[in-house]
Design a protein around this motif. Structure first.
Motif, PDB file in Angstrom:
ATOM      1  N   UNK A 142       0.852  -1.182   0.000  1.00  0.00           N
ATOM      2  CA  UNK A 142       0.000   0.000   0.000  1.00  0.00           C
ATOM      3  C   UNK A 142       0.890   1.235   0.000  1.00  0.00           C
ATOM      4  N   UNK A 143       0.526   2.195  -0.825  1.00  0.00           N
ATOM      5  CA  UNK A 143       1.253   3.456  -0.899  1.00  0.00           C
ATOM      6  C   UNK A 143       0.325   4.597  -0.523  1.00  0.00           C
ATOM      7  N   UNK A 144       0.763   5.440   0.391  1.00  0.00           N
ATOM      8  CA  UNK A 144       0.044   6.665   0.699  1.00  0.00           C
ATOM      9  C   UNK A 144       0.635   7.769  -0.170  1.00  0.00           C
ATOM     10  N   UNK A 145      -0.214   8.509  -0.845  1.00  0.00           N
ATOM     11  CA  UNK A 145       0.271   9.626  -1.646  1.00  0.00           C
ATOM     12  C   UNK A 145      -0.744  10.761  -1.581  1.00  0.00           C
ATOM     13  N   UNK A 146      -0.287  11.921  -1.954  1.00  0.00           N
ATOM     14  CA  UNK A 146      -1.114  13.115  -1.851  1.00  0.00           C
ATOM     15  C   UNK A 146      -1.828  13.402  -3.163  1.00  0.00           C
ATOM     16  N   UNK A 147      -2.936  14.088  -3.055  1.00  0.00           N
ATOM     17  CA  UNK A 147      -3.680  14.530  -4.229  1.00  0.00           C
ATOM     18  C   UNK A 147      -2.731  15.263  -5.174  1.00  0.00           C
ATOM     19  N   UNK A 148      -2.761  14.906  -6.444  1.00  0.00           N
ATOM     20  CA  UNK A 148      -1.902  15.537  -7.436  1.00  0.00           C
ATOM     21  C   UNK A 148      -0.506  14.939  -7.526  1.00  0.00           C
ATOM     22  N   UNK A 149      -0.245  13.871  -6.822  1.00  0.00           N
ATOM     23  CA  UNK A 149       1.082  13.248  -6.801  1.00  0.00           C
ATOM     24  C   UNK A 149       1.461  12.720  -8.183  1.00  0.00           C
ATOM     25  N   UNK A 150       2.674  13.031  -8.629  1.00  0.00           N
ATOM     26  CA  UNK A 150       3.135  12.623  -9.952  1.00  0.00           C
ATOM     27  C   UNK A 150       3.319  11.121 -10.098  1.00  0.00           C
ATOM     28  N   UNK A 151       3.833  10.468  -9.076  1.00  0.00           N
ATOM     29  CA  UNK A 151       4.004   9.018  -9.144  1.00  0.00           C
ATOM     30  C   UNK A 151       2.658   8.326  -9.321  1.00  0.00           C
ATOM     31  N   UNK A 152       1.664   8.768  -8.572  1.00  0.00           N
ATOM     32  CA  UNK A 152       0.328   8.178  -8.697  1.00  0.00           C
ATOM     33  C   UNK A 152      -0.230   8.407 -10.105  1.00  0.00           C
ATOM     34  N   UNK A 153      -0.097   9.624 -10.603  1.00  0.00           N
ATOM     35  CA  UNK A 153      -0.574   9.942 -11.965  1.00  0.00           C
ATOM     36  C   UNK A 153       0.093   9.022 -12.980  1.00  0.00           C
ATOM     37  N   UNK A 154       1.405   8.828 -12.845  1.00  0.00           N
ATOM     38  CA  UNK A 154       2.138   7.994 -13.795  1.00  0.00           C
ATOM     39  C   UNK A 154       1.726   6.528 -13.705  1.00  0.00           C
ATOM     40  N   UNK A 155       1.476   6.062 -12.508  1.00  0.00           N
ATOM     41  CA  UNK A 155       1.041   4.665 -12.350  1.00  0.00           C
ATOM     42  C   UNK A 155      -0.295   4.422 -13.039  1.00  0.00           C
ATOM     43  N   UNK A 156      -1.210   5.353 -12.888  1.00  0.00           N
ATOM     44  CA  UNK A 156      -2.512   5.203 -13.547  1.00  0.00           C
ATOM     45  C   UNK A 156      -2.357   5.257 -15.061  1.00  0.00           C
ATOM     46  N   UNK A 157      -1.509   6.154 -15.551  1.00  0.00           N
ATOM     47  CA  UNK A 157      -1.279   6.255 -16.998  1.00  0.00           C
ATOM     48  C   UNK A 157      -0.693   4.952 -17.537  1.00  0.00           C
ATOM     49  N   UNK A 158       0.264   4.376 -16.813  1.00  0.00           N
ATOM     50  CA  UNK A 158       0.891   3.117 -17.222  1.00  0.00           C
ATOM     51  C   UNK A 158      -0.136   1.994 -17.245  1.00  0.00           C
ATOM     52  N   UNK A 159      -0.873   1.853 -16.154  1.00  0.00           N
ATOM     53  CA  UNK A 159      -1.891   0.798 -16.057  1.00  0.00           C
ATOM     54  C   UNK A 159      -2.911   0.926 -17.183  1.00  0.00           C
TER      55      UNK A 159
END
Length: 171
Positions: free
Chosen positions: A103-120
């Motif tokens: 599990x990863x905690x990240x903040x709204x607007x986080x770049x890593x999270x955005x990139x993970x969704x784009x990759x998936x």
């Protein structure tokens, strides 16, 4: 000397989406401040072989929520794995669950999270790219069986290219 778990890929398990939903529902109760809880990583891509580990991003509204969420995860038996990627992403591992959870905690607007969704999302929409990624993973898992860091590092160029395509909408 530190020992590492071997890089072990297993065939896609059709139970992974249900396992994610079950985990998400539990986490939503524990962390009502979460803005979203997203299934990421290879287990989120139908047909993709993967490490038997459900990767999950929990998006929180701000930095002030990280400490409370951390306390909740620690109380639930998650092991802290530190701030990852120099991008304010805090990782936790639950070894006792089946399948295991990261599990990863990240903040709204986080770049890593955005990139993970784009990759998936790109791999879900582009089966040939997903097949290419699976082949790369199998080759690297054989080459770096006892070195998960090198296994991950050698996927970076492919992942970055897919993220770029996903973010720009290129096919």
């Amino acid at each position: 000397m530190m020992t590492h778990d071997p890089v072990e890929l297993v065939p896609y398990d059709p139970q992974w989406p249900e396992a994610f939903r079950r985990i998400r529902d539990r986490l939503l109760v524990l962390l009502p401040q979460a803005l979203s809880i997203d299934h990421i990583g290879s287990t989120s891509i139908s047909g993709m072989s993967a490490k038997p580990l459900i990767d999950i991003d929990i998006v929180l509204p701000g930095l002030g929520h990280i400490e409370d969420a951390t306390d909740v995860l620690l109380a639930e038996g998650y092991e802290p794995r530190g701030n990852r990627y120099d991008d304010e992403v805090w990782a936790f591992l639950s070894r006792g669950s089946v399948p295991r959870e990261r599990v990863y905690l990240c903040l709204l607007g986080n770049g890593t999270h955005r990139n993970r969704l784009a990759f998936r999302d790109y791999l879900i929409m582009h089966p040939q790219a997903a097949a290419d990624y699976a082949a790369l993973k199998h080759r690297l898992a054989a080459e770096f069986r006892m070195d998960g860091n090198r296994y991950t590092a050698h996927k970076r160029e492919f992942v970055d290219a897919i993220v770029a395509r996903g973010l720009t909408g290129d096919d």
